[in-house]
Design a protein around this motif. Structure first.
Motif, short mmCIF file in Angstrom:
data_model
loop_
_atom_site.label_atom_id
_atom_site.label_comp_id
_atom_site.label_asym_id
_atom_site.label_seq_id
_atom_site.Cartn_x
_atom_site.Cartn_y
_atom_site.Cartn_z
N MET A 1 0.85 -1.18 0.00
CA MET A 1 0.00 0.00 0.00
C MET A 1 0.90 1.24 0.00
SD MET A 1 -2.70 1.31 2.88
CE MET A 1 -4.07 0.30 2.48
N ALA A 2 0.72 2.10 -0.96
CA ALA A 2 1.51 3.34 -1.02
C ALA A 2 0.96 4.34 -0.02
CB ALA A 2 1.43 3.92 -2.43
N ASP A 3 1.81 5.28 0.38
CA ASP A 3 1.44 6.29 1.37
C ASP A 3 0.17 7.02 0.97
OD1 ASP A 3 1.72 7.90 3.71
OD2 ASP A 3 2.53 9.49 2.44
N SER A 4 0.00 7.26 -0.33
CA SER A 4 -1.19 7.99 -0.78
C SER A 4 -2.47 7.19 -0.53
CB SER A 4 -1.06 8.35 -2.25
OG SER A 4 -0.95 7.16 -3.02
N GLN A 5 -2.37 5.89 -0.26
CA GLN A 5 -3.54 5.06 0.00
C GLN A 5 -3.89 4.97 1.48
OE1 GLN A 5 -2.50 1.45 -2.02
NE2 GLN A 5 -3.32 2.15 -3.94
N PHE A 9 -7.88 7.70 9.09
CA PHE A 9 -7.79 6.87 10.30
C PHE A 9 -6.38 6.29 10.44
CE2 PHE A 9 -12.48 6.40 9.57
CZ PHE A 9 -12.90 6.98 10.76
N ASP A 10 -5.84 5.77 9.33
CA ASP A 10 -4.48 5.22 9.36
C ASP A 10 -3.48 6.29 9.79
OD1 ASP A 10 -5.39 2.74 8.42
OD2 ASP A 10 -4.95 3.24 6.32
N ARG A 11 -3.59 7.46 9.21
CA ARG A 11 -2.65 8.55 9.53
C ARG A 11 -2.77 8.96 11.01
NH1 ARG A 11 -4.04 9.83 4.22
NH2 ARG A 11 -2.24 9.84 2.85
N LYS A 44 -2.70 -3.99 13.02
CA LYS A 44 -2.06 -5.20 12.53
C LYS A 44 -1.68 -5.06 11.05
CE LYS A 44 -4.17 -8.44 15.79
NZ LYS A 44 -3.03 -8.54 16.67
N ARG A 45 -2.57 -4.47 10.25
CA ARG A 45 -2.28 -4.26 8.83
C ARG A 45 -1.12 -3.28 8.66
NH1 ARG A 45 -3.58 -0.22 5.82
NH2 ARG A 45 -5.39 0.42 7.04
N LEU A 46 -1.11 -2.20 9.45
CA LEU A 46 -0.02 -1.22 9.36
C LEU A 46 1.32 -1.85 9.76
CD1 LEU A 46 -1.95 1.88 10.75
CD2 LEU A 46 -1.12 1.57 8.40
N GLN A 47 1.28 -2.78 10.70
CA GLN A 47 2.50 -3.50 11.07
C GLN A 47 2.91 -4.45 9.95
OE1 GLN A 47 0.94 -4.74 15.07
NE2 GLN A 47 3.06 -4.36 15.68
N ALA A 48 1.97 -5.22 9.43
CA ALA A 48 2.27 -6.19 8.37
C ALA A 48 2.80 -5.52 7.12
CB ALA A 48 1.01 -7.00 8.04
N GLY A 50 4.55 -2.80 7.10
CA GLY A 50 5.82 -2.14 7.38
C GLY A 50 5.74 -0.68 7.77
N TYR A 51 4.54 -0.13 7.90
CA TYR A 51 4.43 1.26 8.37
C TYR A 51 4.86 1.36 9.83
CZ TYR A 51 1.91 2.43 4.12
OH TYR A 51 1.58 2.64 2.81
N ILE A 52 4.47 0.37 10.60
CA ILE A 52 4.91 0.28 12.00
C ILE A 52 5.98 -0.79 12.04
CG2 ILE A 52 4.25 -0.26 14.37
CD1 ILE A 52 1.35 0.55 13.59
N GLN A 53 7.20 -0.38 12.37
CA GLN A 53 8.33 -1.32 12.34
C GLN A 53 8.60 -1.95 13.69
OE1 GLN A 53 11.46 1.02 10.60
NE2 GLN A 53 10.78 0.52 8.54
N GLY A 54 7.95 -1.49 14.71
CA GLY A 54 8.15 -2.08 16.03
C GLY A 54 7.89 -1.05 17.12
N PHE A 55 8.01 -1.50 18.34
CA PHE A 55 7.81 -0.64 19.50
C PHE A 55 9.01 -0.83 20.42
CE2 PHE A 55 3.67 -1.75 17.86
CZ PHE A 55 3.01 -0.54 17.85
N ARG A 56 9.46 0.27 21.02
CA ARG A 56 10.59 0.17 21.92
C ARG A 56 10.56 1.31 22.93
NH1 ARG A 56 15.39 1.94 17.81
NH2 ARG A 56 14.77 4.09 17.65
N ALA A 57 11.31 1.14 23.98
CA ALA A 57 11.42 2.18 25.00
C ALA A 57 12.44 3.22 24.54
CB ALA A 57 11.88 1.58 26.33
N ARG A 58 12.14 4.49 24.76
CA ARG A 58 13.11 5.56 24.49
C ARG A 58 13.85 5.83 25.79
NH1 ARG A 58 10.95 10.66 21.78
NH2 ARG A 58 13.20 10.98 21.67
N LEU A 59 15.14 5.62 25.75
CA LEU A 59 15.97 5.75 26.95
C LEU A 59 16.61 7.13 26.99
CD1 LEU A 59 17.71 2.27 26.71
CD2 LEU A 59 15.55 2.85 27.85
#
Length: 152
Positions: A1-5, A9-11, A44-48, A50-59
């Motif tokens: 899915m391209a960014d223009s799609q 809600f996704d944004r 889940k779709r945004l993760q699958a 690749g828009y969401i690459q993961g979650f982590r703590a900011r140190l």
């Protein structure tokens, strides 16, 4: 899915998660105007996709004794594809290098290197950065203060 799609809600989901990756799905859904289940499906779709690459703590690097930041211009002796791959693979093995960007300009790569102090930085530069494959020369710029350091 391209960014223009991406729809609104996704944004909104992406913007909120970029600010608070630990937000509860029910709260996220409420903020974007969806019910919980459709919000979860979108996440889940945004993760699958690749828009969401993961979650982590900011140190906080300062609290961890890692206050020294230097930016290093690197010029390579060879810029063939094999040399670029070898350099990139070796960079990934040095934990003090937080970022590595290929640059179009007077040098080939810009590294962000974080250490505890200038003495440690000098050691990392001399023993690790300068020893990376195909490094011809380096030039260091020490950060005196970070005004903005967000990333995505």
């Amino acid at each position: 899915m391209a960014d223009s799609q991406l729809d609104n809600f996704d944004r909104k989901i992406l913007a909120i998660l970029a600010e608070d990756g630990r937000i509860a799905v029910t709260d996220l859904a409420r903020h974007v105007g969806l019910s919980k289940s459709p919000c979860q499906v979108r996440m889940k779709r945004l993760q699958a996709e690749g828009y969401i690459q993961g979650f982590r703590a900011r140190l906080d690097p300062a609290k961890m004794g890692m206050r020294h930041v230097a930016f290093v211009e690197v010029r390579l002796t060879d810029t063939t594809e094999a040399a670029l791959r070898a350099f990139g693979a070796a960079v990934l093995k040095i934990p003090e290098i937080e970022q590595c960007h290929m640059i179009a300009g007077a040098f080939d790569f810009l590294l962000k290197v974080r250490t505890s102090d200038i003495v440690t930085y000098r050691q990392v530069l001399g023993e690790r950065v300068s020893a990376l494959p195909y490094v011809g020369s380096t030039s260091t710029h020490v950060s005196m203060e970070s005004i903005k350091d967000d990333g995505f």
